[in-house]
Design a protein around this motif. Structure first.
Motif, short mmCIF file in Angstrom:
data_model
loop_
_atom_site.label_atom_id
_atom_site.label_comp_id
_atom_site.label_asym_id
_atom_site.label_seq_id
_atom_site.Cartn_x
_atom_site.Cartn_y
_atom_site.Cartn_z
N HIS A 157 -16.49 -19.24 5.48
CA HIS A 157 -15.35 -19.19 5.30
C HIS A 157 -14.58 -17.52 5.61
N ASN B 77 -17.20 -24.54 1.01
CA ASN B 77 -17.41 -24.14 2.41
C ASN B 77 -19.05 -23.46 2.13
N ASN C 255 -10.31 -25.41 1.67
CA ASN C 255 -11.21 -24.78 2.21
C ASN C 255 -11.05 -23.30 2.00
N GLU C 256 -11.82 -22.67 1.22
CA GLU C 256 -11.88 -21.30 1.03
C GLU C 256 -11.80 -20.11 1.98
N PHE C 257 -11.25 -19.39 1.68
CA PHE C 257 -11.03 -17.84 2.64
C PHE C 257 -10.52 -16.30 2.03
#
Length: 169
Positions: free
Chosen positions: A61, A58, A103-105
């Motif tokens: 993020h 990503n 998706n990274e967060f």
């Protein structure tokens, strides 16, 4: 002066992402235009159907906080998220996660709230410490290779599942 009013997440399979993020952020759909959904909040989160997602890490993020990190991480794992790795630097900690689409967060400990009634000088020092910790976090995330990010996945995910199981008992 510009301000952020929405962050948009591209996704191939829109419906599970809407389900995950409405529950994760404990919000509701504000607008649904079929291929583009906006969740209520400040800033708003948009979910946009795309034909294919961009490969690789990503470029942007979300950093989330708002309570004790461990129970929040366990809740997000139950919703379909997965733990990638956990970091603790000085008095600041965060857990890198992925949503169901990969998706990274990040979910961090609460910090810099100033709720302790400290004087303005101490609050200023706390804010500076928080800024330095966030800068270290951003540098570390940016320097990670996909292999390095993948290296801690299994152990971190198992730890989150163990925490969730312990909370249920």
């Amino acid at each position: 002066m510009l301000s952020v009013n929405m962050v948009t997440i591209d996704c191939v399979d829109l419906e599970p992402m809407v389900e995950f993020w409405t529950q994760a952020l404990q919000t509701e759909v504000a607008v649904d235009w079929g291929d583009f959904v906006i969740l209520r909040g400040e800033p708003a989160v948009g979910l946009q159907r795309v034909e294919e997602v961009m490969p690789g890490k990503n470029r942007l993020h979300l950093d989330l906080s708002g309570g004790d990190r461990a129970p929040e991480v366990a809740r997000l794992v139950e919703l379909g998220g997965d733990v990638v790795r956990t970091h603790d630097v000085d008095d600041f900690g965060w857990t890198v996660m992925v949503d169901p689409a990969g998706n990274e967060f990040c979910v961090s400990d609460p910090h810099g709230t100033g709720d302790d009634g400290a004087g303005s000088q101490e609050q200023g020092e706390t804010a500076q410490d928080d800024t330095e910790a966030r800068d270290r976090h951003a540098d570390e995330v940016a320097d990670q290779t996909p292999e390095e990010r993948a290296a801690g996945d299994a152990a971190a995910a198992q730890a989150a599942r163990d925490d969730a199981a312990a909370d249920e008992r």
